[in-house]
Design a protein around this motif. Structure first.
Motif, mmCIF file in Angstrom:
data_model
loop_
_atom_site.group_PDB
_atom_site.id
_atom_site.type_symbol
_atom_site.label_atom_id
_atom_site.label_comp_id
_atom_site.label_asym_id
_atom_site.label_seq_id
_atom_site.Cartn_x
_atom_site.Cartn_y
_atom_site.Cartn_z
ATOM 1 N N MET A 53 -7.850 8.880 34.816
ATOM 2 C CA MET A 53 -8.207 10.031 35.641
ATOM 3 C C MET A 53 -8.067 9.733 37.133
ATOM 4 O O MET A 53 -8.575 10.472 37.970
ATOM 5 C CB MET A 53 -9.624 10.492 35.327
ATOM 6 N N THR A 56 -8.944 11.002 40.913
ATOM 7 C CA THR A 56 -10.192 11.770 40.858
ATOM 8 C C THR A 56 -11.343 10.857 40.456
ATOM 9 O O THR A 56 -12.423 10.885 41.072
ATOM 10 C CB THR A 56 -10.073 12.926 39.851
ATOM 11 N N ASP A 77 -11.657 22.037 34.416
ATOM 12 C CA ASP A 77 -12.921 21.313 34.285
ATOM 13 C C ASP A 77 -12.667 19.892 33.796
ATOM 14 O O ASP A 77 -11.818 19.660 32.924
ATOM 15 C CB ASP A 77 -13.844 22.013 33.283
ATOM 16 N N VAL A 78 -13.392 18.941 34.336
ATOM 17 C CA VAL A 78 -13.351 17.555 33.867
ATOM 18 C C VAL A 78 -14.482 17.380 32.873
ATOM 19 O O VAL A 78 -15.646 17.607 33.207
ATOM 20 C CB VAL A 78 -13.490 16.559 35.030
ATOM 21 N N VAL A 119 -13.017 10.722 29.014
ATOM 22 C CA VAL A 119 -13.095 11.755 30.050
ATOM 23 C C VAL A 119 -11.679 12.204 30.394
ATOM 24 O O VAL A 119 -10.796 11.382 30.645
ATOM 25 C CB VAL A 119 -13.849 11.242 31.308
ATOM 26 N N LYS A 120 -11.436 13.524 30.378
ATOM 27 C CA LYS A 120 -10.135 14.111 30.699
ATOM 28 C C LYS A 120 -10.360 15.477 31.356
ATOM 29 O O LYS A 120 -11.475 15.977 31.431
ATOM 30 C CB LYS A 120 -9.281 14.311 29.431
ATOM 31 N N ARG A 121 -9.248 16.109 31.772
ATOM 32 C CA ARG A 121 -9.311 17.431 32.393
ATOM 33 C C ARG A 121 -8.800 18.492 31.418
ATOM 34 O O ARG A 121 -7.754 18.312 30.778
ATOM 35 C CB ARG A 121 -8.470 17.452 33.671
ATOM 36 N N TYR A 150 -4.401 17.629 41.921
ATOM 37 C CA TYR A 150 -5.104 16.414 41.520
ATOM 38 C C TYR A 150 -4.207 15.422 40.794
ATOM 39 O O TYR A 150 -4.593 14.283 40.550
ATOM 40 C CB TYR A 150 -6.289 16.778 40.607
ATOM 41 N N VAL A 186 -6.297 18.561 26.600
ATOM 42 C CA VAL A 186 -6.765 17.854 27.801
ATOM 43 C C VAL A 186 -5.704 16.860 28.259
ATOM 44 O O VAL A 186 -4.992 16.259 27.448
ATOM 45 C CB VAL A 186 -8.105 17.123 27.543
ATOM 46 N N ASP A 189 -5.495 12.972 34.915
ATOM 47 C CA ASP A 189 -4.905 13.217 36.228
ATOM 48 C C ASP A 189 -3.826 12.181 36.556
ATOM 49 O O ASP A 189 -2.863 12.482 37.253
ATOM 50 C CB ASP A 189 -5.993 13.175 37.306
ATOM 51 N N ASP A 196 -3.590 10.977 26.491
ATOM 52 C CA ASP A 196 -4.263 12.272 26.412
ATOM 53 C C ASP A 196 -3.742 13.101 25.247
ATOM 54 O O ASP A 196 -3.185 12.546 24.288
ATOM 55 C CB ASP A 196 -4.130 13.014 27.741
ATOM 56 N N VAL A 236 -17.239 15.945 41.586
ATOM 57 C CA VAL A 236 -16.006 15.789 40.821
ATOM 58 C C VAL A 236 -15.246 17.101 40.932
ATOM 59 O O VAL A 236 -15.709 18.139 40.455
ATOM 60 C CB VAL A 236 -16.306 15.459 39.348
#
Length: 237
Positions: A53, A56, A77-78, A119-121, A150, A186, A189, A196, A236
């Motif tokens: 990520m 970010t 959203d993250v 954790v991903k976007r 981003y 997802v 970044d 992902d 974030v």
């Protein structure tokens, strides 16, 4: 009046004596229970495990995750989510120390815990079609290109030389991918270094069944703040 005052003093003294006789571990146990309740229902501290990520979030950053509304509402959203088997795992506990560290990580958010979380976007919402790339190398959702300021170190893409139509296909290319109902697509970044939703689709033939998704019920919550290290404290984006 004097007897009543003496009675109150005796009761207070007995209460103080009773409290002082509690086992030494009661205080820490109560604190631990309170921490567990807060992390389970309100806000969880989470340690970012990798550089997928960047920029970010950096590996080792500590972030706060909102659990009151665990499902993401907006693209971009993250999120932190509990990984299903197709996303990998921490592997079996190898010894007592490893098991203890995982318990500590689960309770405090200061290290790897159980279950395995990532954790991903959020890029693709349920029912949408996500692909890359348009003529300018952008990700599209239902045919509309996204503005993604981003993104860090995207795979190389040169229109007419290295794109989604040339013999050597750009690794930026994937899809189109249909996002199932109740699930999310997802991306990291740091696109060129992120395992992902489409990591197995990049450069694959168009229409390949290669994507993996995040079920809504696996979402832990929304990452909203960096709290460590001190030089990176902030929201974030």
């Amino acid at each position: 009046m004097e007897r009543s005052l003496q009675d109150r003093r005796r009761r207070r003294r007995r209460a103080d004596e009773s409290t002082s006789q509690l086992p030494f571990w009661v205080g820490p146990a109560i604190a631990l229970v309170l921490v567990l309740i807060v992390q389970a229902l309100v806000v969880k501290l989470y340690a970012v495990p990798s550089g997928s990520m960047e920029q970010t979030l950096e590996a080792g950053d500590r972030i706060l995750v909102e659990r009151i509304v665990p499902s993401p509402h907006d693209r971009g959203d993250v999120i932190v989510f509990e990984a299903t088997p197709e996303w990998g795992s921490l592997g079996p506990v190898t010894n007592v120390v490893d098991g203890a560290l995982r318990v500590i990580g689960t309770v405090t958010g200061l290290g790897p815990g159980a279950p395995y979380s990532l954790v991903k976007r959020v890029i693709g919402l349920p029912g949408e079609e996500v692909a890359c790339c348009d003529a300018e190398g952008r990700v599209t959702v239902d045919g509309e290109p996204l503005d993604e300021p981003y993104v860090f170190e995207d795979p190389a893409f040169e229109p007419g030389t290295l794109d989604c139509t040339t013999e050597q296909r750009s690794l930026r290319c994937f899809g189109p991918v249909a996002v199932p109902e109740g699930e999310f697509l997802v991306l990291g970044d740091h696109r060129s270094a992120s395992s992902d939703s489409v990591v197995s689709c990049r450069g694959a033939p168009e229409g390949a069944d290669c994507a993996r998704f995040v079920p809504e019920e696996q979402v832990v919550g929304l990452a909203f703040a960096r709290v460590w290290p001190l030089t990176r404290i902030g929201a974030v984006d």
